[in-house]
Design an enzyme around this catalytic site. Structure first.
Site, PDB file in Angstrom:
ATOM      1  N   ASP A  54      10.870  -1.567  -0.343  1.00  0.00           N
ATOM      2  CA  ASP A  54       9.733  -2.469  -0.565  1.00  0.00           C
ATOM      3  C   ASP A  54      10.028  -3.874  -0.032  1.00  0.00           C
ATOM      4  OD1 ASP A  54       9.133  -0.201  -1.918  1.00  0.00           O
ATOM      5  OD2 ASP A  54       8.375  -1.213  -3.707  1.00  0.00           O
ATOM      6  N   GLY A  76      11.969   5.228   4.056  1.00  0.00           N
ATOM      7  CA  GLY A  76      12.784   5.477   5.248  1.00  0.00           C
ATOM      8  C   GLY A  76      13.930   6.452   5.020  1.00  0.00           C
ATOM      9  N   ASP A  82       3.745   8.477  -2.195  1.00  0.00           N
ATOM     10  CA  ASP A  82       4.947   7.714  -2.512  1.00  0.00           C
ATOM     11  C   ASP A  82       5.936   8.583  -3.314  1.00  0.00           C
ATOM     12  OD1 ASP A  82       6.728   5.718  -3.126  1.00  0.00           O
ATOM     13  OD2 ASP A  82       5.250   4.364  -4.015  1.00  0.00           O
TER      14      ASP A  82
HETATM   15  C1  GLA Z   1       6.830   1.890  -4.496  1.00  0.00           C
HETATM   16  C2  GLA Z   1       6.273   1.655  -3.083  1.00  0.00           C
HETATM   17  C3  GLA Z   1       5.434   0.405  -3.067  1.00  0.00           C
HETATM   18  C4  GLA Z   1       4.316   0.509  -4.078  1.00  0.00           C
HETATM   19  C5  GLA Z   1       4.881   0.811  -5.465  1.00  0.00           C
HETATM   20  C6  GLA Z   1       3.788   1.136  -6.469  1.00  0.00           C
HETATM   21  O1  GLA Z   1       7.737   0.917  -4.870  1.00  0.00           O
HETATM   22  O2  GLA Z   1       7.311   1.572  -2.161  1.00  0.00           O
HETATM   23  O3  GLA Z   1       4.897   0.184  -1.784  1.00  0.00           O
HETATM   24  O4  GLA Z   1       3.443   1.522  -3.677  1.00  0.00           O
HETATM   25  O5  GLA Z   1       5.748   1.923  -5.430  1.00  0.00           O
HETATM   26  O6  GLA Z   1       4.303   1.471  -7.704  1.00  0.00           O
END
Ligand code: GLA
Length: 388
Positions: free
Chosen positions: A214, A193, A154
């Site tokens: 998200d 993305g 991430d």
């Molecule tokens: C980001 C990701 C989420 C999740 C959070 C965890 O926002 O996009 O899917 O993994 O971090 O902190």
């Protein structure tokens, strides 16, 4: 004596053949990963930073006892917030909520499941836990040692230490490190993305990549992200999938019709199916939506083609996904605020004039139709058909 010699020679020939047929590259090179969209569970939306060893075990148990494993859900993935500090040698340690990661992975494996974990290429994860920055190779080796089968990586604080144009190289670095471990590890890119990741995700080793921000939220957020996937189909296929994020089914923000919409659309999109709810305490309705085998078969279809929007009129949409047996999955969606009829005119969406239709949610053959088929769909609802 002669017989012994002959046996020895045949043994040597067989051994030579086995050697010749065994790839010399690492194990991971020879194991094709994610040939259909990965299915499993991810804790983030239900537990966020309260996630613990006990919660993971309870959900692994439930995945099996509810029949979800039998329906195809196999990856139990821990998202953010499992990390502790690094030891004197720089090895990442889990925090106090996870006493022994290797033992947890062993437990998950003992249930016939696979084990997923999470990190960031930045110094910190999005929830400010320890990231992999400067420790990529070492972390990949640690994951392999624990028995990790999937890594979600991430972007988060990587934005603070890298320039945007370094993003692909940064993702490739971990992709290469995972391959070098020799363990088959599904590589799940998460950078919302950015930079049209669908165009390069596979080239850095990605097996799936988030195409959106998200998704957590109500119907409007889920549908906005789901329906905006149109156009990305050319980039998905066996081994590499567009990922519009975790299923919100059973988490509490979608009603029954809205949950049918997410499940139907995600399956037409050949999206990874990651349940996000508390599996030990879900309703019969949630379980039925998550485990409708005919709907899941659309997602997991061997042809591996992502569906697309074939028709739209105001809030009404028709999506089509070609299937390996020559039939088509057709999703009918009502994004409007009231009950609406929707008519599929077969020729408009590339179907023959006469077809046989099966309703996959009703699990019912509807019979033969000529020219068109009309269904009435509630607000935010969906109908899923198999047409041949
Ligand atoms: C980001 C990701 C989420 C999740 C959070 C965890 O926002 O996009 O899917 O993994 O971090 O902190």
């Amino acid at each position: 004596m002669r017989l012994t010699r002959q046996l020895w020679i045949s043994g040597a020939i067989i051994a030579a053949l086995i050697c010749a047929l065994t790839p010399v590259q690492g194990f991971s090179q020879s194991v094709p990963l994610a040939q259909t969209p990965p299915m499993g569970w991810n804790d983030w939306y239900q537990y966020e930073c309260t996630i613990s060893d006990a919660i993971v075990r309870a959900n692994a148990d439930a995945l099996v006892s509810t029949g979800m494993r039998a329906a195809g859900y196999t990856y139990i993935s821990i998202d953010d917030c499992w990390q502790g500090k690094r030891d004197a040698d720089g090895n990442i340690q889990p925090n106090g909520r996870f006493p022994d990661m290797k033992a947890l992975a062993d437990y998950v494996h003992s249930k016939g499941l696979k084990f997923g974990i999470y990190s960031s290429p930045g110094p910190k994860t999005c929830a400010r836990y320890e990231g992999s920055y400067g420790h990529e190779e070492q972390d990949a080796r640690t994951y392999a040692r624990w028995g990790v089968d999937l890594l979600k990586y991430d972007w988060c604080s990587a934005a603070k230490v890298y320039k945007p144009e370094q993003m692909q190289a940064v993702y490739k670095k971990m992709g290469d490190a995972l391959k070098r471990t020799g363990r088959p590890i599904v590589y799940s890119l998460c950078q919302y993305g950015l930079q049209a990741v669908w165009r390069w995700g596979a080239s850095v080793g990605g097996n799936m990549w988030r195409t959106t921000d998200d998704i957590g939220g109500d119907y409007y957020r889920v549908s906005m992200f789901g329906f905006m996937q149109n156009g990305l189909a050319p980039y998905a296929g066996p081994g590499h999938w567009n990922d519009p994020d975790i299923l919100q089914i059973g988490i509490g923000k979608l009603n029954h019709d809205e949950e049918l919409t997410q499940m139907s659309l995600w399956c037409i999109l050949a999206a990874p199916l990651q349940a996000g709810n508390d599996l030990a305490h879900m309703s019969k309705d949630t379980l039925a939506i998550l485990t409708n085998l005919e709907v899941i078969a659309v997602d997991q279809d061997a042809k591996g083609v992502e569906g697309h929007r074939a028709w739209q009129e105001g809030p009404l949409e028709i999506w089509v996904k070609p299937l390996a047996d020559g039939s088509k999955a057709v999703g009918l969606f009502n994004r409007g605020i009231g009950l609406l009829p929707i008519t599929v005119r077969f020729q408009d969406i590339g179907l023959p004039e006469s077809v046989q239709i099966r309703d996959l949610w009703a699990r019912k053959d509807l019979g033969a139709f000529h020219g068109s088929y009309t269904a009435t769909i509630p607000r935010h609802g969906a109908v899923m058909l198999k047409v041949k």
